[in-house]
Design a protein around this motif. Structure first.
Motif, PDB file in Angstrom:
ATOM      1  N   ALA A 187       0.834  -1.207   0.000  1.00 46.38           N
ATOM      2  CA  ALA A 187       0.000   0.000   0.000  1.00 46.38           C
ATOM      3  C   ALA A 187       0.866   1.254   0.000  1.00 46.38           C
ATOM      4  N   ARG A 188       1.929   1.251   0.779  1.00 48.85           N
ATOM      5  CA  ARG A 188       2.817   2.418   0.856  1.00 48.85           C
ATOM      6  C   ARG A 188       3.554   2.640  -0.468  1.00 48.85           C
ATOM      7  N   GLN A 189       3.962   1.583  -1.114  1.00 48.85           N
ATOM      8  CA  GLN A 189       4.777   1.695  -2.319  1.00 48.85           C
ATOM      9  C   GLN A 189       3.962   1.854  -3.602  1.00 48.85           C
ATOM     10  N   THR A 190       2.659   1.791  -3.512  1.00 47.40           N
ATOM     11  CA  THR A 190       1.814   1.879  -4.695  1.00 47.40           C
ATOM     12  C   THR A 190       1.138   3.248  -4.729  1.00 47.40           C
ATOM     13  N   GLU A 237      -1.019   4.599  -6.526  1.00 51.57           N
ATOM     14  CA  GLU A 237      -2.457   4.610  -6.808  1.00 51.57           C
ATOM     15  C   GLU A 237      -3.314   4.310  -5.568  1.00 51.57           C
ATOM     16  N   ILE A 238      -2.713   3.828  -4.525  1.00 50.59           N
ATOM     17  CA  ILE A 238      -3.452   3.495  -3.307  1.00 50.59           C
ATOM     18  C   ILE A 238      -3.404   4.695  -2.368  1.00 50.59           C
ATOM     19  N   ASP A 239      -4.600   5.197  -2.043  1.00 51.77           N
ATOM     20  CA  ASP A 239      -4.714   6.403  -1.212  1.00 51.77           C
ATOM     21  C   ASP A 239      -4.649   6.121   0.280  1.00 51.77           C
ATOM     22  N   GLY A 240      -4.728   4.854   0.678  1.00 49.35           N
ATOM     23  CA  GLY A 240      -4.684   4.538   2.096  1.00 49.35           C
ATOM     24  C   GLY A 240      -5.085   3.101   2.352  1.00 49.35           C
ATOM     25  N   VAL A 241      -5.402   2.824   3.591  1.00 49.72           N
ATOM     26  CA  VAL A 241      -5.762   1.468   3.997  1.00 49.72           C
ATOM     27  C   VAL A 241      -7.027   1.507   4.854  1.00 49.72           C
ATOM     28  N   ASP A 273      -1.477   2.419  15.909  1.00 45.41           N
ATOM     29  CA  ASP A 273      -0.027   2.371  16.102  1.00 45.41           C
ATOM     30  C   ASP A 273       0.661   1.573  15.011  1.00 45.41           C
ATOM     31  N   TYR A 274      -0.012   0.574  14.501  1.00 47.28           N
ATOM     32  CA  TYR A 274       0.564  -0.234  13.430  1.00 47.28           C
ATOM     33  C   TYR A 274       0.452   0.466  12.074  1.00 47.28           C
ATOM     34  N   VAL A 275      -0.702   0.992  11.777  1.00 49.23           N
ATOM     35  CA  VAL A 275      -0.976   1.531  10.441  1.00 49.23           C
ATOM     36  C   VAL A 275      -0.323   2.893  10.193  1.00 49.23           C
ATOM     37  N   ASP A 295       0.905  11.306   2.451  1.00 56.97           N
ATOM     38  CA  ASP A 295      -0.315  11.708   1.757  1.00 56.97           C
ATOM     39  C   ASP A 295      -1.449  10.682   1.885  1.00 56.97           C
ATOM     40  N   GLN A 296      -1.207   9.574   2.554  1.00 54.92           N
ATOM     41  CA  GLN A 296      -2.233   8.536   2.679  1.00 54.92           C
ATOM     42  C   GLN A 296      -3.077   8.723   3.935  1.00 54.92           C
ATOM     43  N   THR A 297      -4.295   8.198   3.835  1.00 52.68           N
ATOM     44  CA  THR A 297      -5.229   8.236   4.945  1.00 52.68           C
ATOM     45  C   THR A 297      -5.663   6.814   5.279  1.00 52.68           C
ATOM     46  N   PHE A 298      -6.515   6.696   6.277  1.00 44.28           N
ATOM     47  CA  PHE A 298      -7.074   5.376   6.593  1.00 44.28           C
ATOM     48  C   PHE A 298      -8.588   5.480   6.697  1.00 44.28           C
TER      49      PHE A 298
END
Length: 189
Positions: A4-7, A9-13, A30-32, A39-42
């Protein structure tokens, strides 16, 4: 998380914390959070205390509730819930049952408190919460069945409809749910 971090096109998890205590949500964050790009969200597609509720299904019911509504004082929580499924309670009775149950009443601000923790990260995209009881929640209800039905904002399977036809409400959540949506972006959906 690495993918997810390296892609780009993926905005988050997404996290989906159904937990045995409010404190048990923090390890998800704490993990995520440290593993996201800046720039990513969850998302939190759903969260609840279902495993906390489950731990109290065999508790004795509150004596005040038993006295007021004619239940055997040695009845267990799951038995009262099962009775409400068989013959939905008036709203006042459902609310009294849960508000006099210390294990439930002590968590009545979970929705508000948890949303604040999610928002305080500055990385929340959206969070959702159980909205309505459904058939799978009440089918074959017993002491070992996860009590998902305690998570919902509306309770049509355990609470009688109101005189005006309004669906019965889950105790504690409706006011929290409304307050969280009053002009607040990223509110519960």
């Amino acid at each position: 998380m690495t993918f997810a971090r390296q892609t780009p096109e993926i905005d988050g998890v997404d996290i989906h914390p159904h937990v045995p205590s409010p404190e048990a949500v923090q390890p998800f964050l704490d993990y995520v959070l440290p593993r996201l790009r800046p720039d990513q969200t969850f998302l939190v597609t759903e969260f609840s205390l279902v495993w906390y509720w489950q731990a109290h299904m065999s508790d004795r019911i509150p004596a005040r509730f038993a006295d007021r509504y004619g239940f055997d004082p040695t009845s267990q929580v799951w038995q009262v819930i099962q009775a409400s499924i068989e013959q939905p309670f008036p709203q006042e009775q459902w609310d009294f049952f849960l508000s006099t149950s210390p294990w439930y009443e002590s968590q009545k601000y979970f929705l508000r408190d948890q949303m604040q923790k999610f928002r305080d990260t500055g990385r929340l995209a959206v969070a959702t919460y159980g909205y309505r009881q459904g058939p799978s929640m009440v089918k074959d209800f017993g002491p070992g069945k996860p009590p998902w039905l305690l998570n919902t904002v509306f309770a049509p399977d355990t609470v009688e409809p109101w005189r005006n036809g309004t669906t019965g409400r889950g105790y504690a959540w409706i006011e929290e749910f409304r307050a969280l949506q009053q002009g607040v972006p990223n509110a519960i959906g």
